[in-house]
Motif scaffolding. Structure first.
Motif, PDB file in Angstrom:
ATOM      1  N   LEU A  19       0.834  -1.211   0.000  1.00 59.85           N
ATOM      2  CA  LEU A  19       0.000   0.000   0.000  1.00 59.85           C
ATOM      3  C   LEU A  19       0.863   1.254   0.000  1.00 59.85           C
ATOM      4  CD1 LEU A  19      -3.017  -0.890   2.329  1.00 59.85           C
ATOM      5  CD2 LEU A  19      -2.789  -1.140  -0.134  1.00 59.85           C
ATOM      6  N   LYS A  31      -2.754  11.640 -10.385  1.00 52.12           N
ATOM      7  CA  LYS A  31      -2.210  11.003  -9.170  1.00 52.12           C
ATOM      8  C   LYS A  31      -0.868  11.630  -8.794  1.00 52.12           C
ATOM      9  CE  LYS A  31      -1.330   6.540  -7.024  1.00 52.12           C
ATOM     10  NZ  LYS A  31      -1.354   5.088  -7.157  1.00 52.12           N
ATOM     11  N   MET A  68     -11.133   6.128   2.359  1.00 51.66           N
ATOM     12  CA  MET A  68     -11.036   5.372   1.097  1.00 51.66           C
ATOM     13  C   MET A  68     -12.294   4.524   0.866  1.00 51.66           C
ATOM     14  SD  MET A  68      -8.885   5.189  -1.356  1.00 51.66           S
ATOM     15  CE  MET A  68      -7.225   5.544  -0.796  1.00 51.66           C
ATOM     16  N   ILE A 105     -15.349   4.425  -2.222  1.00 52.58           N
ATOM     17  CA  ILE A 105     -15.825   3.229  -2.939  1.00 52.58           C
ATOM     18  C   ILE A 105     -17.338   3.068  -2.734  1.00 52.58           C
ATOM     19  CG2 ILE A 105     -15.555   0.717  -3.167  1.00 52.58           C
ATOM     20  CD1 ILE A 105     -12.621   1.391  -1.970  1.00 52.58           C
ATOM     21  N   THR A 140     -11.151  -2.893 -14.692  1.00 54.25           N
ATOM     22  CA  THR A 140     -11.168  -1.766 -13.756  1.00 54.25           C
ATOM     23  C   THR A 140     -10.626  -2.171 -12.385  1.00 54.25           C
ATOM     24  OG1 THR A 140     -13.504  -2.294 -13.512  1.00 54.25           O
ATOM     25  CG2 THR A 140     -12.981  -0.340 -14.775  1.00 54.25           C
ATOM     26  N   LYS A 163      -8.009  -4.002 -11.858  1.00 57.71           N
ATOM     27  CA  LYS A 163      -6.550  -3.806 -11.937  1.00 57.71           C
ATOM     28  C   LYS A 163      -6.195  -2.343 -11.683  1.00 57.71           C
ATOM     29  CE  LYS A 163      -3.436  -5.458 -15.120  1.00 57.71           C
ATOM     30  NZ  LYS A 163      -2.983  -6.005 -16.411  1.00 57.71           N
ATOM     31  N   LEU A 164      -6.962  -1.489 -12.342  1.00 59.33           N
ATOM     32  CA  LEU A 164      -6.683  -0.050 -12.207  1.00 59.33           C
ATOM     33  C   LEU A 164      -6.933   0.410 -10.769  1.00 59.33           C
ATOM     34  CD1 LEU A 164      -5.806   2.422 -13.761  1.00 59.33           C
ATOM     35  CD2 LEU A 164      -8.169   2.791 -14.456  1.00 59.33           C
ATOM     36  N   ALA A 165      -8.024  -0.093 -10.172  1.00 63.76           N
ATOM     37  CA  ALA A 165      -8.323   0.306  -8.785  1.00 63.76           C
ATOM     38  C   ALA A 165      -7.243  -0.211  -7.836  1.00 63.76           C
ATOM     39  CB  ALA A 165      -9.684  -0.235  -8.380  1.00 63.76           C
ATOM     40  N   LEU A 166      -6.820  -1.458  -8.047  1.00 65.36           N
ATOM     41  CA  LEU A 166      -5.832  -2.050  -7.130  1.00 65.36           C
ATOM     42  C   LEU A 166      -4.407  -1.567  -7.394  1.00 65.36           C
ATOM     43  CD1 LEU A 166      -7.176  -5.714  -6.829  1.00 65.36           C
ATOM     44  CD2 LEU A 166      -7.229  -3.927  -5.086  1.00 65.36           C
ATOM     45  N   SER A 167      -4.216  -0.787  -8.448  1.00 64.40           N
ATOM     46  CA  SER A 167      -2.883  -0.206  -8.658  1.00 64.40           C
ATOM     47  C   SER A 167      -2.682   0.984  -7.721  1.00 64.40           C
ATOM     48  CB  SER A 167      -2.703   0.220 -10.113  1.00 64.40           C
ATOM     49  OG  SER A 167      -3.523   1.325 -10.410  1.00 64.40           O
ATOM     50  N   ASN A 168      -3.746   1.323  -7.002  1.00 63.18           N
ATOM     51  CA  ASN A 168      -3.662   2.411  -6.016  1.00 63.18           C
ATOM     52  C   ASN A 168      -3.469   1.850  -4.608  1.00 63.18           C
ATOM     53  OD1 ASN A 168      -4.265   4.978  -7.556  1.00 63.18           O
ATOM     54  ND2 ASN A 168      -5.923   3.635  -8.239  1.00 63.18           N
ATOM     55  N   ALA A 169      -3.208   2.774  -3.690  1.00 63.61           N
ATOM     56  CA  ALA A 169      -2.937   2.352  -2.305  1.00 63.61           C
ATOM     57  C   ALA A 169      -4.243   2.061  -1.578  1.00 63.61           C
ATOM     58  CB  ALA A 169      -2.150   3.423  -1.585  1.00 63.61           C
ATOM     59  N   VAL A 170      -5.003   1.118  -2.101  1.00 58.66           N
ATOM     60  CA  VAL A 170      -6.259   0.749  -1.456  1.00 58.66           C
ATOM     61  C   VAL A 170      -6.202  -0.741  -1.130  1.00 58.66           C
ATOM     62  CG1 VAL A 170      -7.360   0.539  -3.753  1.00 58.66           C
ATOM     63  CG2 VAL A 170      -8.775   0.655  -1.742  1.00 58.66           C
ATOM     64  N   SER A 171      -6.499  -1.059   0.127  1.00 58.11           N
ATOM     65  CA  SER A 171      -6.410  -2.470   0.515  1.00 58.11           C
ATOM     66  C   SER A 171      -7.620  -3.212  -0.048  1.00 58.11           C
ATOM     67  CB  SER A 171      -6.365  -2.609   2.035  1.00 58.11           C
ATOM     68  OG  SER A 171      -7.632  -2.319   2.567  1.00 58.11           O
ATOM     69  N   ARG A 172      -7.419  -4.475  -0.307  1.00 53.19           N
ATOM     70  CA  ARG A 172      -8.506  -5.267  -0.897  1.00 53.19           C
ATOM     71  C   ARG A 172      -9.695  -5.370   0.053  1.00 53.19           C
ATOM     72  NH1 ARG A 172      -6.128  -9.773  -4.946  1.00 53.19           N
ATOM     73  NH2 ARG A 172      -4.470  -8.510  -5.817  1.00 53.19           N
TER      74      ARG A 172
END
Lengths: 245, 412
Positions: free
Chosen positions: A77, A156, B1, B5, B138, B140-149
């Motif tokens: 993260l 970003k 965050m 969502i 989408t 992939k794009l969302a998880l490329s950010n600093a957001v935990s699953r």
């Protein structure tokens, strides 16, 4: 360049999939601020897997990826705060407008409290037509979606950008516009890793170009070296050469 | 965050035709059910005014329960009229709305709509929440950010839950407000409290199916696969398991049929009448003896029947749909336990009224039948709370499994 300054770093990175395929084989890579690194290679050479390893979508078999010195596997993260990603085929939320998509991904990227004008400014910067700003994305062409994808990366404002075959399927005009934006981002000091099949554009934009084959980085040339060497010939020679194992 | 969502999920739903169609369906169904069931209740109430016993008549009859508008349960069995005679209890048809169309097209009550329709709607919201984003890229794009699953999944869950729960509560609230204008439909604070609990159970039930949808959506790659798997699970949970439970319980517990009980009673009665033919001197004692025998038979039957009900309910609890219906009907006072208690009370009443009937069969001096529904505390302690807790635990387990599946999912 000083290694301690590298923004993207792969250290002895390997990935073997469950079916036994060795997709990345002991890759070592350093990409510095203000540098565009183009990874060339045939399908299955390991380019996309390398990007997926940097994004922690898959765990490495051995080795480590670092983004701004942060171990991606250990603190994903924190590492992802410093990287933006543009995929080959940017797919966004079709029911959302361009601005709504940008707003959502900007917030995910940690950019809250942006005004409408901030979004418009970024979309203007990537030459997205004004009338498309508040239109639903489901009617966008691939070129428009790619522009919106790069807007997301720009907003970003991360020091590293990963691009997975971003110009694939784009018409020449759109691809040229795309590379112009890359050049701008490079001057802003972003470290850019771009996987591509496009040798000509790699030569045009890349400060360094690496060729991957069967998971290994088999060749690396700087822009200066490519002034005197023919990248097309080098690439074809490597592709024609015998399998590595 | 997570808030970002949640907002995205709600907006995404609001902009989707699928969601609009589904919500319109829920609103129309709930509103129609309220309207038709309320009318039915008023007609049954009018019917009750006609059949309510005169003072001194040995008849036990209950007024219709206003909560049966929402959870019909065994209301029809409970509002039958029980006429106490010297040799037993004569059960007559209860109050009815007189609308014969109901026999062909029974109106689904609120609990039935929640059990069948809302559970399906929750699955329709959850089935592609993860798999669609995998397919579209989408995720992939969302998880490329600093957001935990886990935050991403929680956001998706909350957004979809609110998208369904808010319109559902709004239409229910609106329906109740309209009903409040009709004095015949006005409910006591106690009944409103019970309805609040039913709504809480409904929300847990919806949450459970949404969690199931997210779990399957995280496990499979394609939305089409997720939809097929979930429709199968939904049919099993809502239709197959509750019926299987009852069938299995019948195999475990042997209960004589009501008809055989009635025939046995008739045989005893005929025997006693023949034995006392020409000699009426000991008739009072014979009636007493007969009643004692009938009571023993009744008691034996009730013990076996209660065991059957308990076994059936325990097995049915495997299905969240059965647990929900059980909890909702018990809270409403139209459930199995309430009906069993009413029967015991009617028998008690018969024994109470018997001396006056033995003196003179035509006498109209039987005490009045009075029945108080089980207090809410008793309902909750006698399985209601267990059902609610079980549904909650089931929901939490499914959400936890969904989180694990989502953490392990390959977003590529």
């Amino acid at each position: 360049m000083n290694e301690t300054q590298s923004i993207l770093k792969a250290e002895d990175l390997s990935k073997r999939y469950e079916d036994g395929v060795l997709a990345v084989d002991h890759l070592n890579l350093n990409i510095y601020p203000g540098e565009v690194y183009c990874l060339l290679g045939a399908n299955g050479a390991g380019k996309t897997t390398t990007i997926n390893l940097f994004l922690n979508f898959i765990p490495p078999t051995t080795g480590t990826c670092y983004i701004k010195g942060i171990d991606v596997n250990r603190d994903p993260l924190e590492a992802k705060k410093h990287v933006a990603f543009v995929s080959e085929n940017v797919m966004l939320y079709g029911n959302f407008t361009a601005r709504q998509n940008l707003d959502f991904f900007a917030k995910l990227g940690g950019k809250a409290n942006l005004a409408k004008e901030d979004y418009y400014q970024v979309m203007r910067r990537v030459s997205l037509q004004e009338k498309a700003f508040d239109q639903r994305v489901k009617n966008f062409s691939k070129g428009m979606r790619q522009k919106l994808g790069i807007s997301i990366a720009i907003i970003k404002d991360a020091p590293a950008i990963l691009l997975d075959e971003p110009t694939s399927g784009l018409d020449p005009k759109a691809a040229t516009e795309f590379l112009e934006i890359m050049a701008e981002l490079k001057t802003e000091g972003k470290a850019i890793l771009m996987s591509t099949h496009d040798i000509f554009r790699a030569k045009e934009i890349g400060d360094r170009v690496g060729i991957m084959k069967e998971g290994r980085l088999v060749m690396e040339r700087t822009r200066q070296e490519l002034q005197v060497e023919d990248l097309v010939k080098i690439y074809i020679d490597y592709m024609k050469s015998e399998p590595l194992i | 965050m997570t808030g970002t969502i949640v907002r995205k999920e709600i907006l995404s739903n609001l902009l989707s035709y699928k969601f609009t169609a589904v919500i319109v369906l829920v609103v129309v169904l709930v509103a129609t059910s309220f309207f038709v069931m309320a009318r039915d209740y008023k007609e049954r109430l009018a019917d009750y005014q006609l059949i309510r016993p005169e003072p001194g008549a040995p008849i036990a009859v209950l007024p219709p329960n206003p909560l049966s508008i929402f959870a019909r349960g065994l209301e029809e069995a409970m509002t039958r009229s029980f006429e106490v005679g010297a040799v037993g209890i004569d059960v007559r048809a209860g109050q009815s709305s007189g609308n014969v169309i109901f026999s062909f097209f029974p109106t689904p009550d609120f609990v039935h709509i929640i059990k069948v329709v809302l559970s399906l709607v929750a699955l329709l919201l959850g089935f592609d929440a993860v798999s669609r984003e995998k397919e579209a890229g989408t995720l992939k794009l969302a998880l490329s950010n600093a957001v935990s699953r886990s935050s991403l999944l929680l956001g998706k869950w909350t957004g979809n839950f609110l998208s369904l729960a808010v319109p559902f509560l709004l239409v229910t609230g609106l329906g109740l407000s309209v009903m409040a204008f009709d004095p015949a439909l006005r409910m006591s604070p106690g009944a409103l409290g019970r309805l609040g609990l039913i709504l809480a159970a409904a929300l847990i039930y919806i949450a459970l199916f949404l969690s199931l949808g997210l779990l399957v959506s995280s496990l499979v790659r394609r939305s089409a696969t997720s939809l097929v798997v979930l429709l199968l699970l939904w049919s099993v949970i809502v239709f197959v398991l509750p019926n299987m439970g009852s069938l299995l319980a019948r195999q475990i517990v042997d209960v004589p049929s009501v008809r055989s009980l009635s025939e046995k009673r008739q045989q005893i009665w005929t025997r006693e009448v023949l034995l006392s033919y020409g000699d009426r001197s000991g008739w009072g004692a014979r009636i007493q003896a007969m009643n004692e025998e009938f009571d023993r038979m009744e008691e034996d039957y009730r013990l076996k029947f209660n065991r059957l009900v308990r076994t059936s309910r325990s097995i049915n609890r495997i299905s969240p749909a059965a647990s929900f219906v059980d909890a909702a009907t018990e809270i409403a006072g139209t459930g199995v336990s309430e009906e069993t208690r009413l029967k015991s009370e009617v028998i008690r009443y018969k024994n109470q009224a018997l001396p006056s009937l033995a003196r003179d069969r035509t006498a109209r001096e039987a005490p009045a039948f009075s029945y108080r529904a089980r207090p809410l505390g008793e309902v909750l302690s006698d399985g209601g709370l267990f059902d609610l807790a079980w549904l909650s635990v089931f929901t939490i387990l499914l959400f936890a499994a969904g989180t694990v599946a989502f953490i392990r999912t390959d977003p590529r």
